[in-house]
Design an enzyme around this catalytic site. Structure first.
Site, PDB file in Angstrom:
ATOM      1  N   SER A 189       0.860  -1.188   0.000  1.00 56.82           N
ATOM      2  CA  SER A 189       0.000   0.000   0.000  1.00 56.82           C
ATOM      3  C   SER A 189       0.893   1.235   0.000  1.00 56.82           C
ATOM      4  O   SER A 189       1.657   1.434  -0.940  1.00 56.82           O
ATOM      5  CB  SER A 189      -0.954  -0.027   1.203  1.00 56.82           C
ATOM      6  OG  SER A 189      -1.873   1.049   1.132  1.00 56.82           O
ATOM      7  N   HIS A 225      -2.835  -1.111  -3.101  1.00 57.73           N
ATOM      8  CA  HIS A 225      -3.969  -0.213  -2.861  1.00 57.73           C
ATOM      9  C   HIS A 225      -3.776   1.081  -3.655  1.00 57.73           C
ATOM     10  O   HIS A 225      -2.907   1.896  -3.327  1.00 57.73           O
ATOM     11  CB  HIS A 225      -4.086   0.113  -1.369  1.00 57.73           C
ATOM     12  CG  HIS A 225      -4.353  -1.075  -0.511  1.00 57.73           C
ATOM     13  ND1 HIS A 225      -4.031  -1.113   0.831  1.00 57.73           N
ATOM     14  CD2 HIS A 225      -4.901  -2.284  -0.801  1.00 57.73           C
ATOM     15  CE1 HIS A 225      -4.390  -2.295   1.323  1.00 57.73           C
ATOM     16  NE2 HIS A 225      -4.911  -3.019   0.347  1.00 57.73           N
ATOM     17  N   ASP A 257      -4.367  -4.758   6.181  1.00 57.78           N
ATOM     18  CA  ASP A 257      -4.804  -5.649   5.113  1.00 57.78           C
ATOM     19  C   ASP A 257      -3.728  -6.696   4.833  1.00 57.78           C
ATOM     20  O   ASP A 257      -2.538  -6.373   4.775  1.00 57.78           O
ATOM     21  CB  ASP A 257      -5.096  -4.850   3.851  1.00 57.78           C
ATOM     22  CG  ASP A 257      -5.812  -5.668   2.782  1.00 57.78           C
ATOM     23  OD1 ASP A 257      -6.569  -6.586   3.153  1.00 57.78           O
ATOM     24  OD2 ASP A 257      -5.591  -5.387   1.588  1.00 57.78           O
TER      25      ASP A 257
END
Length: 395
Positions: free
Chosen positions: A212, A240, A336
């Site tokens: 991310s 992401h 995540d």
């Protein structure tokens, strides 16, 4: 292995994420089920109140505590509770006698390592010692360097007060309630340099990567060091970012490395030696369809406020490939990938995490490390050689 309803509840009190991971894996096919994690005295009391464990494993290396002082308190509170102490090899000489006097059924030495693979013999020794204590039939071991296990007879106690936890180091141990066990040692469990290959197992069949914040540059660094001629498995990435930017990321990786990277398309087959990136706004899922392993894109609800979500990809990969998954969690905000890493871990796969020092944000890899599901933790430049070694069956 005992039926689920007869499995003993095991409480692990350890600060080491590596030890928790090694023990979780060893427990998968054992007579024991792990109770919720505990890393401090207040958590131990909660575990007793909520889970009422049947046995306990105590790592003496607890931050801010002297592990044997806590051992004494627990043994006083419940003298019938079998407690196995895990102590550093260098401290065994002073620990073994004191630990047994304070109420442990035995002591197992551990190497100076922060990696679950190096701690597998320790986890196996713990289970063998508890099996002997509870009268379970110990499984035959075929690995070299297996420790000898000697268990003390279970003490007989007619009555006991409920658990009570005071300040560390207070109270006297009722040593008459325990019989000293010959302290086992883990053969070959000596200090070894970290991040050295220690385990040989089948190479992975798929590489899944999560990132991310700071991820695009980390991905280019990683795949600049990974040769697609060596990593001849499908590579699946969740980064992401908005939908407009995932095709651009694929182009950047293709230009900056020797890899072919493309934004994934629904229903396409997995291509060995190529990268597929989950499109922004869609979850990417691995599935078996028509006798082939394929990718599916879905618009289901975000997971961890993310779509695509690494958890979704990781779980699907574990369901299809089982222990053939190698997961890598790079820099990123949030957590995540952590739950998916737990599923990969339980399926027998492996998880590598980027370390804090080289991460832009140590959220995602830090969550996996904190949960005890990262098999290895590396600085970013060391992940590529580790991935290539794994492709040769060396983890």
């Amino acid at each position: 292995m005992a039926p689920d309803q007869e499995r003993k509840r095991l409480q692990l009190l350890a600060h080491s994420a590596a030890l928790r991971t090694a023990l979780r894996r060893a427990l998968n096919h054992s007579n024991y089920a792990l109770t919720p994690d505990a890393v401090g005295p207040s958590d131990v009391k909660r575990a007793f109140d909520e889970a009422r464990p049947d046995c306990l494993v105590l790592d003496t290396e607890l931050p801010g505590l002297r592990g044997l002082g806590l051992l004494q308190q627990i043994a006083r509170a419940d003298p019938r509770l079998p407690i196995v102490v895990v102590a550093p090899e260098a401290e065994m000489a002073q620990m073994r006698t004191e630990a047994v006097e304070k109420g442990a059924i035995g002591v197992i030495s551990k190497p100076a390592s922060d990696e679950p693979f190096a701690l597998r013999p320790v986890a196996t020794a713990v289970i063998d010692m508890l099996d002997a204590q509870f009268g379970f039939k110990t499984r035959q071991r075929h690995s070299h360097g297996a420790p000898s296990i000697v268990s003390a007879p279970k003490p007989t106690v007619t009555s006991i007060a409920g658990p009570r936890f005071d300040a560390p180091g207070t109270g006297r141990a009722d040593t008459a309630l325990r019989t000293a066990a010959a302290p086992p040692r883990v053969a070959g469990a000596t200090a070894a340099p970290t991040r050295q290959p220690r385990v040989h197992r089948p190479p992975p069949q798929v590489l899944v990567v999560a990132s991310s914040t700071g991820g695009p540059q980390a991905l280019i660094t990683l795949f600049s060091g990974v040769n697609p001629a060596v990593v001849t498995v499908p590579v699946l990435i969740v980064q992401h970012m908005p939908a407009a930017f995932t095709p651009i990321l694929a182009e950047h990786i293709t230009r900056a490395t020797a890899w072919t990277a493309l934004e994934a398309k629904s229903d396409e087959p997995l291509v060995p030696g190529e990268i597929r990136i989950a499109p922004g706004g869609h979850h990417m899922v691995v599935c078996n369809a028509g006798g082939a392993k394929r990718l599916k894109l879905t618009d289901t609800e975000p997971v961890n406020f993310c779509r695509p979500s690494a958890d979704v990809l990781f779980v699907s990969a574990a369901e299809v490939f089982g222990r053939g998954v190698l997961g890598v969690i790079l820099t990123g905000m949030g957590n995540d990938g952590c739950q998916g890493a737990k599923v990969i871990n339980a399926a027998g796969g492996a998880i590598y995490a980027q370390d804090k020092e080289t991460s832009v944000v140590w959220g995602m890899p830090g969550a996996a490390v904190g949960a005890g599901v990262a098999d290895r933790v590396f600085p970013l430049p060391e992940i590529a050689p580790a991935v290539q070694a794994a492709m040769k069956g060396v983890y």
